[in-house]
Design a protein around this motif. Structure first.
Motif, mmCIF file in Angstrom:
data_model
loop_
_atom_site.group_PDB
_atom_site.id
_atom_site.type_symbol
_atom_site.label_atom_id
_atom_site.label_comp_id
_atom_site.label_asym_id
_atom_site.label_seq_id
_atom_site.Cartn_x
_atom_site.Cartn_y
_atom_site.Cartn_z
ATOM 1 N N MET A 196 7.739 -2.967 1.019
ATOM 2 C CA MET A 196 7.286 -1.901 1.904
ATOM 3 C C MET A 196 7.702 -2.204 3.334
ATOM 4 N N ALA A 197 8.006 -1.154 4.094
ATOM 5 C CA ALA A 197 8.526 -1.338 5.451
ATOM 6 C C ALA A 197 8.088 -0.183 6.334
ATOM 7 N N SER A 198 8.085 -0.466 7.634
ATOM 8 C CA SER A 198 7.901 0.559 8.658
ATOM 9 C C SER A 198 8.984 0.381 9.708
ATOM 10 N N LEU A 199 9.294 1.471 10.396
ATOM 11 C CA LEU A 199 10.212 1.433 11.526
ATOM 12 C C LEU A 199 9.411 1.680 12.793
ATOM 13 N N MET A 200 9.478 0.714 13.733
ATOM 14 C CA MET A 200 8.774 0.873 15.004
ATOM 15 C C MET A 200 9.792 0.955 16.134
ATOM 16 N N TYR A 201 9.397 1.613 17.214
ATOM 17 C CA TYR A 201 10.295 1.862 18.340
ATOM 18 C C TYR A 201 9.676 1.286 19.608
ATOM 19 N N MET A 246 0.852 -1.187 0.000
ATOM 20 C CA MET A 246 0.000 0.000 0.000
ATOM 21 C C MET A 246 0.886 1.234 0.000
ATOM 22 N N PRO A 247 1.059 1.908 -1.124
ATOM 23 C CA PRO A 247 2.020 3.013 -1.206
ATOM 24 C C PRO A 247 1.493 4.312 -0.610
ATOM 25 N N ILE A 248 1.448 4.371 0.712
ATOM 26 C CA ILE A 248 1.070 5.598 1.399
ATOM 27 C C ILE A 248 1.856 5.644 2.704
ATOM 28 N N TYR A 249 2.322 6.817 3.059
ATOM 29 C CA TYR A 249 3.125 6.980 4.271
ATOM 30 C C TYR A 249 2.209 7.316 5.446
ATOM 31 N N HIS A 250 2.529 6.730 6.613
ATOM 32 C CA HIS A 250 1.732 6.981 7.806
ATOM 33 C C HIS A 250 2.638 6.908 9.028
ATOM 34 N N LYS A 251 2.287 7.661 10.061
ATOM 35 C CA LYS A 251 3.051 7.578 11.305
ATOM 36 C C LYS A 251 2.130 7.834 12.484
ATOM 37 N N LEU A 252 2.519 7.257 13.621
ATOM 38 C CA LEU A 252 1.802 7.448 14.878
ATOM 39 C C LEU A 252 2.822 7.498 16.008
ATOM 40 N N GLY A 253 2.499 8.226 17.060
ATOM 41 C CA GLY A 253 3.339 8.244 18.242
ATOM 42 C C GLY A 253 4.614 9.046 18.092
ATOM 43 N N LYS A 254 5.621 8.663 18.875
ATOM 44 C CA LYS A 254 6.889 9.394 18.918
ATOM 45 C C LYS A 254 7.951 8.646 18.126
ATOM 46 N N ILE A 255 8.683 9.395 17.296
ATOM 47 C CA ILE A 255 9.783 8.823 16.533
ATOM 48 C C ILE A 255 10.944 9.818 16.535
ATOM 49 N N PRO A 256 12.174 9.344 16.369
ATOM 50 C CA PRO A 256 13.308 10.266 16.331
ATOM 51 C C PRO A 256 13.349 11.013 15.004
ATOM 52 N N PRO A 257 14.063 12.141 14.943
ATOM 53 C CA PRO A 257 14.110 12.916 13.703
ATOM 54 C C PRO A 257 14.849 12.208 12.578
ATOM 55 N N LYS A 258 15.707 11.257 12.904
ATOM 56 C CA LYS A 258 16.492 10.564 11.885
ATOM 57 C C LYS A 258 16.449 9.069 12.158
ATOM 58 N N ARG A 259 16.227 8.247 11.147
ATOM 59 C CA ARG A 259 16.165 6.808 11.362
ATOM 60 C C ARG A 259 17.546 6.242 11.690
ATOM 61 N N HIS A 260 17.536 5.117 12.390
ATOM 62 C CA HIS A 260 18.756 4.388 12.756
ATOM 63 C C HIS A 260 19.710 5.237 13.596
ATOM 64 N N THR A 261 19.138 6.119 14.400
ATOM 65 C CA THR A 261 19.950 6.932 15.315
ATOM 66 C C THR A 261 19.442 6.737 16.742
ATOM 67 N N TYR A 317 14.162 0.733 21.372
ATOM 68 C CA TYR A 317 14.704 -0.300 20.492
ATOM 69 C C TYR A 317 13.990 -0.247 19.146
ATOM 70 N N GLU A 318 14.759 0.034 18.125
ATOM 71 C CA GLU A 318 14.216 0.172 16.777
ATOM 72 C C GLU A 318 14.047 -1.206 16.138
ATOM 73 N N GLN A 319 12.952 -1.373 15.398
ATOM 74 C CA GLN A 319 12.714 -2.614 14.653
ATOM 75 C C GLN A 319 12.212 -2.272 13.259
ATOM 76 N N LEU A 320 12.870 -2.828 12.254
ATOM 77 C CA LEU A 320 12.399 -2.688 10.884
ATOM 78 C C LEU A 320 11.355 -3.770 10.630
ATOM 79 N N PHE A 321 10.164 -3.355 10.237
ATOM 80 C CA PHE A 321 9.069 -4.276 9.935
ATOM 81 C C PHE A 321 8.824 -4.207 8.437
ATOM 82 N N GLY A 322 9.455 -5.126 7.691
ATOM 83 C CA GLY A 322 9.408 -5.044 6.237
ATOM 84 C C GLY A 322 9.159 -6.387 5.589
ATOM 85 N N THR A 323 8.967 -6.354 4.286
ATOM 86 C CA THR A 323 8.703 -7.556 3.502
ATOM 87 C C THR A 323 9.653 -7.607 2.314
#
Length: 386
Positions: A40-45, A1-16, A28-34
């Motif tokens: 498509m992937a999401s980064l959850m904390y 599904m090519p649409i960007y979405h976010k919820l909650g708190k995330i850092p300004p830069k990924r993998h930091t 603790y960062e986790q890449l949730f991808g296929t």
């Protein structure tokens, strides 16, 4: 599904470094991808490491038992005869399956609260025929009601709450990702103006539940037709924020805007989802064809490359006789099918239909399960005789 979405708190830069505000330490960062790192992937904390397993309990084989491996019979299944069951997973009755997907029915009567569930094999598409409630996931909640599709990507841990005991679900488990149809999207991924729905119609996750709880949390994981039981040390809904493209979402069949024309339009105009192994279509209330000599009923067509499954939701399905809510028809590839006797004639002069149905066309033949035969009327294949 090519649409960007976010919820909650995330850092300004990924993998930091993303520091916790009070007691120190890092989230603790986790890449949730296929598809490896290509889909498509999401980064959850997470508040806690998402890898802390306390116990591995028994596993259960849930491979569907096949009754007919090489089906060449038109079939009709009486879906509402599937008995209700308290347990969300045990209520599932696989009806048809192949190497790419499983199609089934469920009638759960109680909310899923005493364990968590993850399908590690398949994307799940749940169509809500009866009932309402809330899909609760690691990446937020989605409220649902009659007519909603819920698309849950593989690997997503979830629970589900129902508002009542009267629930009916038609579901598809897909071994390949389920997307919006490619022909509805431009090269950027946005849905086109000619698409029968748009991103505004999506039901996106809301209300991110975040728990900082230590204990024993049972997660049932489906993998290779085995249902494994793992006990985690921390509540799996400990995500404080996420962003990306891979997350559960919903869409109401009532928001599908049918494409019509002067003469009868082919089934692909009803397409709603796709994978590389099947398509899903929505037959919705619509105006009929407006050519003065139009025949609104579909023409006979050869089912050479696909098995066609139709789940009848509501209204009067104009091309079929003796069809009720919850029925499922199967028209196997290799033989033609079309309107029942009298349906073509009845359709002439009609201006609209109120039918509501979900169709799944698979590109590989479907095998019939032993469970499905319990609900097969056994005579549907003769219903075209005059």
């Amino acid at each position: 599904m090519p649409i960007y979405h976010k919820l909650g708190k995330i850092p300004p830069k990924r993998h930091t470094q993303f520091e916790k505000p009070f007691n120190g330490g890092l989230y603790y960062e986790q890449l949730f991808g296929t598809i490896g790192f290509d889909g498509m992937a999401s980064l959850m904390y997470h508040i806690h490491r998402p890898t802390q397993v306390m116990q591995i309990l028994d596993s259960k084989d849930i491979t569907p038992k096949i009754a007919d491996t090489h089906n060449m019979m038109m079939r009709k299944f009486i879906g509402f005869n599937v008995a209700p069951n308290d347990d969300f997973l045990e209520s599932r009755v696989p009806m048809m399956t192949n190497s790419a997907c499983t199609i089934g029915l469920a009638a759960p009567t109680k909310s899923l609260r005493n364990y968590f569930y993850k399908n590690a094999d398949s994307d799940e598409l749940l169509f809500i025929h009866k009932g309402s409630g809330t899909l609760r996931t690691q990446l937020g909640n989605i409220t649902f009601e009659y007519g909603d599709y819920l698309l849950i990507p593989r690997g997503m841990i979830y629970q589900i709450d129902f508002d009542s005991t009267d629930n009916r679900i038609f579901y598809v488990e897909s071994h390949s990702p389920i997307y919006t149809p490619k022909r509805y999207r431009n090269h950027f991924g946005q849905l086109l103006e000619s698409s029968p729905y748009c991103e505004r119609d999506y039901k996106l996750p809301e209300i991110l539940e975040t728990y900082d709880q230590k204990g024993e949390f049972l997660i049932k994981i489906k993998k290779q037709n085995q249902l494994h039981q793992l006990v985690y040390q921390y509540h799996p809904f400990d995500v404080v924020g996420f962003d990306g493209y891979n997350f559960p979402w919903g869409f109401s069949i009532h928001n599908f805007e049918p494409i019509t024309g002067r003469i009868h339009q082919p089934p692909p105009v009803h397409q709603t989802f796709q994978s590389d192994a099947f398509v899903v279509c929505s037959f919705c209330p619509r105006l009929y064809d407006y050519h003065p000599k139009a025949i609104p009923a579909p023409y006979n067509h050869s089912n050479i490359d696909s098995d066609e499954v139709i789940y009848y939701v509501d209204g009067d399905f104009m091309s079929r006789n003796d069809i009720e809510q919850g029925h499922i028809t199967l028209h196997p590839g290799g033989i033609p099918h079309g309107p029942h006797p009298g349906a073509m004639e009845r359709s002439i002069g009609k201006t609209a239909t109120q039918e509501l149905a979900v169709m799944v066309d698979t590109f590989k033949p479907l095998m019939i399960t032993e469970n499905a035969l319990k609900y097969d009327d056994g005579k549907y294949f003769q219903s075209w005789r005059e």
